[in-house]
Design a protein around this motif. Sequence first.
Motif, PDB file in Angstrom:
ATOM      1  N   UNK A 153       0.793  -1.236   0.000  1.00 41.87           N
ATOM      2  CA  UNK A 153       0.000   0.000   0.000  1.00 41.87           C
ATOM      3  C   UNK A 153       0.829   1.293   0.000  1.00 41.87           C
ATOM      4  N   UNK A 154       1.770   1.457   0.955  1.00 39.60           N
ATOM      5  CA  UNK A 154       2.484   2.751   0.941  1.00 39.60           C
ATOM      6  C   UNK A 154       3.323   2.968  -0.325  1.00 39.60           C
ATOM      7  N   UNK A 155       3.751   1.903  -0.972  1.00 38.92           N
ATOM      8  CA  UNK A 155       4.504   2.054  -2.232  1.00 38.92           C
ATOM      9  C   UNK A 155       3.673   2.788  -3.274  1.00 38.92           C
ATOM     10  N   UNK A 156       2.397   2.459  -3.333  1.00 39.10           N
ATOM     11  CA  UNK A 156       1.540   3.014  -4.386  1.00 39.10           C
ATOM     12  C   UNK A 156       1.444   4.539  -4.239  1.00 39.10           C
ATOM     13  N   UNK A 157       1.332   4.973  -2.974  1.00 38.79           N
ATOM     14  CA  UNK A 157       1.173   6.405  -2.701  1.00 38.79           C
ATOM     15  C   UNK A 157       2.451   7.173  -3.073  1.00 38.79           C
ATOM     16  N   UNK A 158       3.614   6.541  -2.841  1.00 37.70           N
ATOM     17  CA  UNK A 158       4.898   7.206  -3.130  1.00 37.70           C
ATOM     18  C   UNK A 158       5.231   7.195  -4.615  1.00 37.70           C
ATOM     19  N   UNK A 159       4.786   6.159  -5.317  1.00 37.84           N
ATOM     20  CA  UNK A 159       5.184   6.017  -6.724  1.00 37.84           C
ATOM     21  C   UNK A 159       4.396   6.928  -7.650  1.00 37.84           C
ATOM     22  N   UNK A 160       3.160   7.245  -7.291  1.00 38.00           N
ATOM     23  CA  UNK A 160       2.293   7.970  -8.235  1.00 38.00           C
ATOM     24  C   UNK A 160       2.963   9.233  -8.787  1.00 38.00           C
ATOM     25  N   UNK A 161       3.511  10.112  -7.943  1.00 41.70           N
ATOM     26  CA  UNK A 161       4.101  11.335  -8.506  1.00 41.70           C
ATOM     27  C   UNK A 161       5.392  11.077  -9.287  1.00 41.70           C
ATOM     28  N   UNK A 162       6.110  10.016  -8.934  1.00 41.51           N
ATOM     29  CA  UNK A 162       7.358   9.713  -9.636  1.00 41.51           C
ATOM     30  C   UNK A 162       7.049   9.216 -11.052  1.00 41.51           C
ATOM     31  N   UNK A 163       6.056   8.344 -11.147  1.00 39.76           N
ATOM     32  CA  UNK A 163       5.659   7.827 -12.464  1.00 39.76           C
ATOM     33  C   UNK A 163       5.137   8.969 -13.342  1.00 39.76           C
ATOM     34  N   UNK A 164       4.373   9.848 -12.728  1.00 42.53           N
ATOM     35  CA  UNK A 164       3.834  10.975 -13.499  1.00 42.53           C
ATOM     36  C   UNK A 164       4.975  11.862 -14.019  1.00 42.53           C
ATOM     37  N   UNK A 165       5.927  12.160 -13.149  1.00 40.64           N
ATOM     38  CA  UNK A 165       7.015  13.075 -13.552  1.00 40.64           C
ATOM     39  C   UNK A 165       7.921  12.429 -14.603  1.00 40.64           C
ATOM     40  N   UNK A 166       8.193  11.150 -14.450  1.00 42.36           N
ATOM     41  CA  UNK A 166       9.028  10.483 -15.463  1.00 42.36           C
ATOM     42  C   UNK A 166       8.282  10.383 -16.787  1.00 42.36           C
ATOM     43  N   UNK A 167       6.978  10.218 -16.714  1.00 37.91           N
ATOM     44  CA  UNK A 167       6.167  10.211 -17.934  1.00 37.91           C
ATOM     45  C   UNK A 167       6.276  11.552 -18.648  1.00 37.91           C
ATOM     46  N   UNK A 168       6.197  12.633 -17.865  1.00 37.99           N
ATOM     47  CA  UNK A 168       6.291  13.971 -18.452  1.00 37.99           C
ATOM     48  C   UNK A 168       7.677  14.192 -19.066  1.00 37.99           C
ATOM     49  N   UNK A 169       8.693  13.529 -18.508  1.00 33.28           N
ATOM     50  CA  UNK A 169      10.061  13.656 -19.050  1.00 33.28           C
ATOM     51  C   UNK A 169      10.270  12.749 -20.263  1.00 33.28           C
ATOM     52  N   UNK A 170       9.238  11.998 -20.622  1.00 38.08           N
ATOM     53  CA  UNK A 170       9.318  11.177 -21.831  1.00 38.08           C
ATOM     54  C   UNK A 170       9.994   9.830 -21.630  1.00 38.08           C
ATOM     55  N   UNK A 171      10.132   9.383 -20.386  1.00 41.66           N
ATOM     56  CA  UNK A 171      10.820   8.108 -20.135  1.00 41.66           C
ATOM     57  C   UNK A 171       9.914   6.931 -20.478  1.00 41.66           C
ATOM     58  N   UNK A 172      10.541   5.862 -20.944  1.00 43.96           N
ATOM     59  CA  UNK A 172       9.825   4.599 -21.131  1.00 43.96           C
ATOM     60  C   UNK A 172       9.761   3.916 -19.762  1.00 43.96           C
ATOM     61  N   UNK A 173       8.560   3.505 -19.355  1.00 36.98           N
ATOM     62  CA  UNK A 173       8.411   2.961 -18.008  1.00 36.98           C
ATOM     63  C   UNK A 173       7.595   1.682 -18.023  1.00 36.98           C
TER      64      UNK A 173
END
Length: 366
Positions: A10-30
């Motif tokens: 559970x706590x992983x999900x809350x921490x990852x959301x903004x990181x995934x969003x920011x890397x997506x905005x940077x154009x990273x393949x995830x």
Amino acid sequence: APIVHVLGARPNFVKAAPVIRALGAAGAEQAVVHTGQHYDERMSEIFFVELGLPEPDVNLGVGSGGHAEQTAALMIGLEREFTSRSPALVIVYGDVNSTIAAALVAAKLHIPVAHVEAGLRSFDMTMPEEVNRRLTDQLSDLCLVTSPEAIGHLANEGVPVARAHFVGNPMIDTLLANLDSFDTAKARAAFDLPERYVLATMHRPANVDAPGTAAALVRHLHGVADLADLVIPVHPRGRATLLAAGLDEHPRVHVLEPLGYIDFIAAVRGAAAVVTDSGGLQEETTILGVPCLTVRPNTERPITITHGTNRLVTFEELVPAARKALGGPDGPSPAHDARPPLWDGHAGPRIADVIMEFLGEHGVAA
Ligand code: UD1
């Protein structure tokens, strides 16, 4: 080659959301690998939906078990995933068994590891999380820290300081991003909560696993319920021991199922005080300005005491501390500038910057 996020609990999900969003905005393949450490709809799926997390690319379905059994199953599943996906980098979060399993497997496959929430220390090796944190940091190429003192802890353990980056707290990114959705009145109506209540969560092995300890804890929680209604969403761990000890037999105790993120934080926001043994909740109450009584002998998050609303209490101190917290704030409630530094909602983009720079330096495109 993708950046692979390993998420398990559970706590992983809350921490990852903004990181995934920011890397997506940077154009990273995830890619997102869900280990399946948490699997109930209310422990997992609801968070993906509410936080706008991408559907996991795979769910390893590891599930529960003893530490060796669970960690071994995690490692076997993750080794297969990492071998077939050849990640440019693996990102691990927090201190759960999925975190150390992923770091260990990646390190042996010579895949760089970034650890989000590195360097926190309770100095209590009886906590499985402390073991997971220390070992994960030793294996990480990037240690992304939420709090300045973490860099000193890493340095003391011989982690080169060049690996450590103070980026702020992505769990607080999620909190601030969703602030408008935390509707206390709605949560009160949905869960039939009284106007004034204390919200409690308890799930640490040290507090809930042994029936005798759980029974003692329940006696003190009933003492809090003598002062104010006590609302307690019950984590699956501890449900049996706490209920066997008669948790719900007090007329002012409201036992709830685990809540989704939005309902949970709405309930926290509306609480007169929080009683918990969670890590993340110490941080969230600090930002929401809700007094937090942490029923533990130590915390890996001392900044929530120095810059927030947190206080450590023993079982015996719980009721007097609750009485004081309910009598009014201990002092002035923390002003905006008393917030821990960089808990400002922008940790995700800082983490993405550090990661993209690291990959650039190592000649890997993500
Ligand atoms: C794990 C983390 C802990 C974190 C917590 C957050 C480890 C060692 N611990 O503890 O640091 O604070 O997640 O929630 O990784 N269960 C279910 N449904 C689920 C998940 C678990 O019923 O979806 C029950 C099972 O009976 C299981 C027990 O909860 O045996 C414990 O689950 P586990 O993932 O081993 O650890 P947590 O106590 O959840």
